[in-house]
Design a protein around this motif. Structure first.
Motif, PDB file in Angstrom:
ATOM      1  N   GLU A   1       5.560   7.179 -10.213  1.00  0.00           N
ATOM      2  CA  GLU A   1       4.795   5.902  -9.336  1.00  0.00           C
ATOM      3  C   GLU A   1       3.665   5.864  -9.965  1.00  0.00           C
ATOM      4  O   GLU A   1       2.949   4.342  -9.908  1.00  0.00           O
TER       5      GLU A   1
ATOM      6  N   THR B   1       3.423  14.931  -2.378  1.00  0.00           N
ATOM      7  CA  THR B   1       3.949  13.809  -2.299  1.00  0.00           C
ATOM      8  C   THR B   1       4.925  14.162  -3.538  1.00  0.00           C
ATOM      9  O   THR B   1       4.101  14.766  -4.647  1.00  0.00           O
TER      10      THR B   1
ATOM     11  N   HIS C   1       5.187  10.901  -5.893  1.00  0.00           N
ATOM     12  CA  HIS C   1       5.776  10.469  -6.625  1.00  0.00           C
ATOM     13  C   HIS C   1       4.648   9.708  -7.644  1.00  0.00           C
ATOM     14  O   HIS C   1       4.177   8.699  -8.320  1.00  0.00           O
TER      15      HIS C   1
ATOM     16  N   HIS D   1      -5.360   0.206  -2.832  1.00  0.00           N
ATOM     17  CA  HIS D   1      -4.459  -0.031  -1.899  1.00  0.00           C
ATOM     18  C   HIS D   1      -3.213  -0.024  -1.962  1.00  0.00           C
ATOM     19  O   HIS D   1      -2.459   0.031  -1.158  1.00  0.00           O
ATOM     20  N   ALA D   2      -2.601  -0.583  -2.979  1.00  0.00           N
ATOM     21  CA  ALA D   2      -1.981  -1.494  -3.118  1.00  0.00           C
ATOM     22  C   ALA D   2      -0.862   0.109  -2.848  1.00  0.00           C
ATOM     23  O   ALA D   2       0.605   0.265  -3.034  1.00  0.00           O
ATOM     24  N   LEU D   3      -1.143   0.893  -4.172  1.00  0.00           N
ATOM     25  CA  LEU D   3      -0.318   2.515  -4.141  1.00  0.00           C
ATOM     26  C   LEU D   3      -0.298   3.510  -2.851  1.00  0.00           C
ATOM     27  O   LEU D   3       0.910   3.668  -2.570  1.00  0.00           O
ATOM     28  N   ARG D   4      -1.843   2.987  -2.467  1.00  0.00           N
ATOM     29  CA  ARG D   4      -1.356   3.641  -0.882  1.00  0.00           C
ATOM     30  C   ARG D   4      -0.791   2.661   0.559  1.00  0.00           C
ATOM     31  O   ARG D   4       0.377   3.527   0.604  1.00  0.00           O
ATOM     32  N   LYS D   5      -0.015   1.758  -0.127  1.00  0.00           N
ATOM     33  CA  LYS D   5       1.090   0.912   1.320  1.00  0.00           C
ATOM     34  C   LYS D   5       2.138   1.287   0.575  1.00  0.00           C
ATOM     35  O   LYS D   5       3.237   1.561   0.965  1.00  0.00           O
ATOM     36  N   ASP D   6       2.590   1.568  -1.258  1.00  0.00           N
ATOM     37  CA  ASP D   6       3.007   2.009  -1.678  1.00  0.00           C
ATOM     38  C   ASP D   6       4.034   3.270  -1.906  1.00  0.00           C
ATOM     39  O   ASP D   6       4.984   4.075  -1.550  1.00  0.00           O
ATOM     40  N   GLY D   7       2.837   4.160  -0.218  1.00  0.00           N
ATOM     41  CA  GLY D   7       3.086   5.682  -0.297  1.00  0.00           C
ATOM     42  C   GLY D   7       2.501   7.169  -0.994  1.00  0.00           C
ATOM     43  O   GLY D   7       3.051   7.852  -0.271  1.00  0.00           O
ATOM     44  N   LEU D   8       1.497   6.682  -1.757  1.00  0.00           N
ATOM     45  CA  LEU D   8       0.809   7.201  -2.450  1.00  0.00           C
ATOM     46  C   LEU D   8      -0.246   8.150  -1.281  1.00  0.00           C
ATOM     47  O   LEU D   8      -0.648   6.608  -0.752  1.00  0.00           O
TER      48      LEU D   8
END
Length: 296
Positions: free
Chosen positions: A295, A290, A292, A257-264
């Motif tokens: 990251e 992407t 990324h 979820h955190a990585l999704r919020k960062d754009g992944l």
């Protein structure tokens, strides 16, 4: 698919008397909750302490009766006193503390205690004991004293004792709350195996998120109400809502979820490390669209 448990707008009130003759203080522990659980399902009911989940569990075995609404166990109304014996044969209970359910000084005798009280013939009792110990992985401990077992092993003995009574479903009220991580894993694996191989319906009451990843369906309780429901993937897709309800989510779900919020481009509802690894590999191979990768 046949319903083994059906709750229709269940309400349950606890009455607390401060002093003799005074009006009772009413606590609405469960408020207008409806549930449908089909035969053979593995269903989890989640919620923090005081959410009403254990009160619901005790109504599935007629230990508590609804203040309002109706609870059916295999089409039997729990309010029907004449069906109480049948209801408790259909829905076995496993509680937090296995010591409260173990009554004999030898494991195999404890497992046979329930069927013996039911009047099952001796030969059939021993067949059930053998079968239940095998299904819970406790055959090697059959002649041991329960007092010498670990918490997880004791809980598996308690489950074997319930299984020997041949219920259609097992209601487990926070069965791993007093166990260490290894004990929790032992118990959940034993119950999952019973569900998979024997088709026993399992209702698991818990606040450990990792225990419900493989459930068929999940209900979430808060302040006596059912506030979320769905498959584990659907429920754990709403990370922020679960956090608002003061519930954790599996670590891998939170990381995704955190990585999704960062754009992944990682989907919500990741439940296992295997799923997470597969999605990261897709990104690394350029399938996620992407750049990324670093990251991740």
């Amino acid at each position: 698919m046949k319903k083994i448990i059906k709750a229709e707008k269940i309400r349950y009130d606890y009455l607390q008397y401060a002093e003799e003759g005074a009006e009772p203080e009413i606590t609405h522990a469960v408020k207008d909750v409806s549930l449908d659980i089909a035969e053979g399902q593995f269903v989890a009911i989640l919620g923090h302490n005081g959410s009403g989940k254990s009160t619901i569990a005790k109504q599935m075995n007629a230990l508590l009766l609804p203040t309002e609404g109706t609870m059916y166990i295999d089409s039997l109304d729990t309010r029907d006193d004449g069906e109480l014996w049948n209801i408790r044969q259909k829905a076995g209970m496993v509680f937090q503390n296995p010591d409260n359910q173990i009554v004999a000084s030898v494991v195999e005798e404890d497992v046979g205690f329930g069927p013996e009280n039911m009047g099952v013939p001796t030969d059939e009792i021993w067949r059930r004991v053998d079968s239940s110990l095998e299904k819970t992985g406790m055959v090697a401990y059959r002649l041991h004293s329960p007092n010498r077992l670990s918490g997880g092993q004791k809980q598996r003995v308690a489950i074997a004792g319930v299984m020997a009574m041949r219920p259609k479903c097992i209601v487990m009220d926070e069965p791993t709350a007093m166990l260490d991580p290894n004990g929790r894993r032992e118990v959940i694996e034993a119950v999952r195996e019973l569900n998979r191989t024997e088709g026993v319906t399992v209702i698991l009451i818990t606040h450990y998120m990792e225990e419900v990843v493989h459930a068929d369906y999940v209900y979430v309780m808060d302040q006596g109400r059912r506030v979320m429901q769905g498959t584990p993937k659907e429920v754990f897709s709403e990370v922020e809502k679960l956090q608002e309800l003061r519930l954790d989510v599996p670590h891998v779900t939170q990381l995704a979820h955190a990585l999704r919020k960062d754009g992944l481009p990682i989907p919500e509802g990741i439940l296992t490390l295997e799923e997470f690894t597969e999605e990261i590999m897709k990104i690394k191979e350029g399938k996620g669209g992407t750049g990324h990768v670093a990251e991740a």
